[in-house]
Structure formats: C-alpha cells, structure tokens
Design a protein around this motif. Structure first.
Motif, PDB file in Angstrom:
ATOM      1  N   THR A  26      -7.149  42.561  74.418  1.00  6.67           N
ATOM      2  CA  THR A  26      -6.264  43.639  74.851  1.00  6.67           C
ATOM      3  C   THR A  26      -4.958  43.695  74.059  1.00  6.67           C
ATOM      4  O   THR A  26      -4.573  44.765  73.612  1.00  6.67           O
ATOM      5  N   PRO A  27      -4.242  42.591  73.818  1.00  9.24           N
ATOM      6  CA  PRO A  27      -3.013  42.694  73.038  1.00  9.24           C
ATOM      7  C   PRO A  27      -3.254  43.168  71.610  1.00  9.24           C
ATOM      8  O   PRO A  27      -2.427  43.874  71.052  1.00  9.24           O
ATOM      9  N   ALA A  28      -4.378  42.827  71.013  1.00 12.29           N
ATOM     10  CA  ALA A  28      -4.666  43.262  69.647  1.00 12.29           C
ATOM     11  C   ALA A  28      -4.813  44.771  69.588  1.00 12.29           C
ATOM     12  O   ALA A  28      -4.338  45.420  68.650  1.00 12.29           O
ATOM     13  N   ALA A  29      -5.457  45.364  70.559  1.00 13.87           N
ATOM     14  CA  ALA A  29      -5.619  46.816  70.576  1.00 13.87           C
ATOM     15  C   ALA A  29      -4.291  47.502  70.842  1.00 13.87           C
ATOM     16  O   ALA A  29      -4.046  48.599  70.353  1.00 13.87           O
ATOM     17  N   ALA A  30      -3.435  46.884  71.590  1.00 13.06           N
ATOM     18  CA  ALA A  30      -2.148  47.489  71.917  1.00 13.06           C
ATOM     19  C   ALA A  30      -1.185  47.460  70.738  1.00 13.06           C
ATOM     20  O   ALA A  30      -0.181  48.158  70.750  1.00 13.06           O
ATOM     21  N   GLN A  31      -1.482  46.680  69.706  1.00 15.77           N
ATOM     22  CA  GLN A  31      -0.583  46.548  68.572  1.00 15.77           C
ATOM     23  C   GLN A  31      -0.736  47.655  67.548  1.00 15.77           C
ATOM     24  O   GLN A  31      -0.002  47.684  66.577  1.00 15.77           O
ATOM     25  N   GLN A  32      -1.688  48.581  67.731  1.00 20.70           N
ATOM     26  CA  GLN A  32      -1.869  49.677  66.797  1.00 20.70           C
ATOM     27  C   GLN A  32      -0.645  50.590  66.866  1.00 20.70           C
ATOM     28  O   GLN A  32      -0.366  51.180  67.895  1.00 20.70           O
ATOM     29  N   LEU A  33       0.087  50.684  65.771  1.00 20.80           N
ATOM     30  CA  LEU A  33       1.302  51.491  65.724  1.00 20.80           C
ATOM     31  C   LEU A  33       1.045  52.785  64.974  1.00 20.80           C
ATOM     32  O   LEU A  33       0.181  52.845  64.110  1.00 20.80           O
ATOM     33  N   GLN A  34       1.826  53.808  65.285  1.00 22.50           N
ATOM     34  CA  GLN A  34       1.784  55.054  64.547  1.00 22.50           C
ATOM     35  C   GLN A  34       3.211  55.480  64.258  1.00 22.50           C
ATOM     36  O   GLN A  34       4.046  55.532  65.160  1.00 22.50           O
ATOM     37  N   VAL A  35       3.495  55.750  62.982  1.00 23.24           N
ATOM     38  CA  VAL A  35       4.811  56.202  62.559  1.00 23.24           C
ATOM     39  C   VAL A  35       4.658  57.517  61.804  1.00 23.24           C
ATOM     40  O   VAL A  35       3.546  57.925  61.457  1.00 23.24           O
ATOM     41  N   ILE A  41       7.885  51.738  58.185  1.00 22.10           N
ATOM     42  CA  ILE A  41       7.233  50.433  58.340  1.00 22.10           C
ATOM     43  C   ILE A  41       8.176  49.384  57.775  1.00 22.10           C
ATOM     44  O   ILE A  41       8.379  49.288  56.571  1.00 22.10           O
ATOM     45  N   THR A  42       8.784  48.613  58.663  1.00 24.09           N
ATOM     46  CA  THR A  42       9.776  47.634  58.216  1.00 24.09           C
ATOM     47  C   THR A  42       9.177  46.259  57.958  1.00 24.09           C
ATOM     48  O   THR A  42       9.608  45.554  57.065  1.00 24.09           O
ATOM     49  N   GLU A  43       8.196  45.885  58.733  1.00 19.95           N
ATOM     50  CA  GLU A  43       7.590  44.563  58.574  1.00 19.95           C
ATOM     51  C   GLU A  43       6.091  44.677  58.805  1.00 19.95           C
ATOM     52  O   GLU A  43       5.651  45.013  59.899  1.00 19.95           O
ATOM     53  N   LEU A  44       5.307  44.418  57.786  1.00 17.03           N
ATOM     54  CA  LEU A  44       3.851  44.504  57.868  1.00 17.03           C
ATOM     55  C   LEU A  44       3.275  43.097  57.809  1.00 17.03           C
ATOM     56  O   LEU A  44       3.572  42.329  56.898  1.00 17.03           O
ATOM     57  N   ARG A  45       2.480  42.757  58.807  1.00 17.57           N
ATOM     58  CA  ARG A  45       1.855  41.429  58.856  1.00 17.57           C
ATOM     59  C   ARG A  45       0.454  41.481  58.261  1.00 17.57           C
ATOM     60  O   ARG A  45      -0.175  42.537  58.211  1.00 17.57           O
ATOM     61  N   LEU A  46      -0.037  40.352  57.854  1.00 19.84           N
ATOM     62  CA  LEU A  46      -1.372  40.240  57.274  1.00 19.84           C
ATOM     63  C   LEU A  46      -2.420  40.672  58.298  1.00 19.84           C
ATOM     64  O   LEU A  46      -2.431  40.187  59.427  1.00 19.84           O
ATOM     65  N   GLY A  47      -3.249  41.648  57.954  1.00 18.02           N
ATOM     66  CA  GLY A  47      -4.286  42.142  58.852  1.00 18.02           C
ATOM     67  C   GLY A  47      -3.839  43.252  59.781  1.00 18.02           C
ATOM     68  O   GLY A  47      -4.662  43.883  60.435  1.00 18.02           O
ATOM     69  N   GLN A  48      -2.556  43.518  59.849  1.00 16.97           N
ATOM     70  CA  GLN A  48      -2.039  44.565  60.734  1.00 16.97           C
ATOM     71  C   GLN A  48      -2.339  45.935  60.152  1.00 16.97           C
ATOM     72  O   GLN A  48      -2.263  46.156  58.947  1.00 16.97           O
ATOM     73  N   LYS A  49      -2.695  46.887  61.035  1.00 15.42           N
ATOM     74  CA  LYS A  49      -2.974  48.263  60.619  1.00 15.42           C
ATOM     75  C   LYS A  49      -1.982  49.191  61.305  1.00 15.42           C
ATOM     76  O   LYS A  49      -1.790  49.112  62.512  1.00 15.42           O
ATOM     77  N   ILE A  50      -1.367  50.065  60.519  1.00 15.36           N
ATOM     78  CA  ILE A  50      -0.409  51.027  61.044  1.00 15.36           C
ATOM     79  C   ILE A  50      -0.826  52.413  60.581  1.00 15.36           C
ATOM     80  O   ILE A  50      -1.126  52.628  59.401  1.00 15.36           O
ATOM     81  N   SER A  68      -3.158  43.756  53.569  1.00 16.44           N
ATOM     82  CA  SER A  68      -4.456  43.269  53.102  1.00 16.44           C
ATOM     83  C   SER A  68      -4.448  41.860  52.528  1.00 16.44           C
ATOM     84  O   SER A  68      -5.329  41.066  52.851  1.00 16.44           O
ATOM     85  N   THR A  69      -3.502  41.552  51.672  1.00 15.61           N
ATOM     86  CA  THR A  69      -3.486  40.218  51.059  1.00 15.61           C
ATOM     87  C   THR A  69      -2.062  39.670  51.040  1.00 15.61           C
ATOM     88  O   THR A  69      -1.095  40.419  51.149  1.00 15.61           O
ATOM     89  N   SER A  73       5.318  37.555  46.757  1.00 18.74           N
ATOM     90  CA  SER A  73       6.444  38.378  47.225  1.00 18.74           C
ATOM     91  C   SER A  73       6.269  38.879  48.646  1.00 18.74           C
ATOM     92  O   SER A  73       7.133  39.575  49.172  1.00 18.74           O
ATOM     93  N   GLY A  74       5.148  38.568  49.290  1.00 20.57           N
ATOM     94  CA  GLY A  74       4.929  38.978  50.675  1.00 20.57           C
ATOM     95  C   GLY A  74       3.557  39.595  50.875  1.00 20.57           C
ATOM     96  O   GLY A  74       2.641  39.383  50.083  1.00 20.57           O
ATOM     97  N   VAL A  75       3.415  40.388  51.916  1.00 20.70           N
ATOM     98  CA  VAL A  75       2.140  41.014  52.255  1.00 20.70           C
ATOM     99  C   VAL A  75       1.960  42.277  51.413  1.00 20.70           C
ATOM    100  O   VAL A  75       2.856  43.116  51.324  1.00 20.70           O
ATOM    101  N   VAL A  76       0.782  42.403  50.789  1.00 23.39           N
ATOM    102  CA  VAL A  76       0.458  43.580  49.981  1.00 23.39           C
ATOM    103  C   VAL A  76      -0.206  44.611  50.879  1.00 23.39           C
ATOM    104  O   VAL A  76      -1.151  44.312  51.601  1.00 23.39           O
ATOM    105  N   ALA A  77       0.304  45.845  50.831  1.00 27.04           N
ATOM    106  CA  ALA A  77      -0.225  46.922  51.667  1.00 27.04           C
ATOM    107  C   ALA A  77      -1.316  47.693  50.935  1.00 27.04           C
ATOM    108  O   ALA A  77      -1.197  47.972  49.747  1.00 27.04           O
TER     109      ALA A  77
END
Length: 87
Positions: A26-35, A41-50, A68-69, A73-77
């Motif tokens: 349930t928390p994973a499904a609730a994390q789907q963001l829309q902007v 998008i200020t902070e993108l985590r590995l595996g996160q979808k926005i 994605s990876t 330098s950080g997470v590549v979108a």
C-alpha cells in the motif's frame, strides 16, 4: 505462564501473509506522484516513478520520469511517454 499456540490451519497462514503483503504494498502505490513541470521534481530516488503532465506527450499519454540508475553524480532519470490511466 503464557504458552504460544501453533498455527491451526494453512488458511491462517494465508490470511496473515496476505495482510502483511497488503501492508507492504500500500505505501508503494501511494508514492506515485504527479507534477505539472519536470523542474518540480526536486529529489528523485532510485526506482521512483513520477508522472509529469506538461503536455509534451501525445494525446492520451503522460510523461513518466523514472530514477533508473545510480551514477557518481546521483540518480539518472529516464523519461518516456506512457498511456494515461483514467481514474
């Protein structure tokens, strides 16, 4: 003295397992963001979808930005257009 009882049936194990799975999923499904802008998008985590609704994709589709990876330098979108799901 308290003595623990063994599980009585496989059905009990299934019900407990399903409850635990629901609590985790349930928390994973609730994390789907829309902007509305990719710059929002200020902070993108590995595996996160926005989802980004900026009008850059064809009709009936919406932009999906995925962390994605991981690089030095950080997470590549990764950006792609996906079918828009009507709620």
């Amino acid at each position: 003295m308290f003595r623990s009882q063994p599980l009585r049936s496989p059905l009990t194990v299934i019900v407990l397992g399903a409850t635990a799975l629901l609590a985790v999923a349930t928390p994973a499904a609730a994390q789907q963001l829309q902007v509305f802008r990719e710059q929002d998008i200020t902070e993108l985590r590995l595996g996160q979808k926005i989802l980004v609704d900026d009008g850059s994709c064809p009709n009936g589709q919406i932009k999906e930005v995925t962390g994605s990876t991981l690089s030095a330098s950080g997470v590549v979108a990764t950006v792609k257009c996906i079918p828009r799901v009507r709620r």
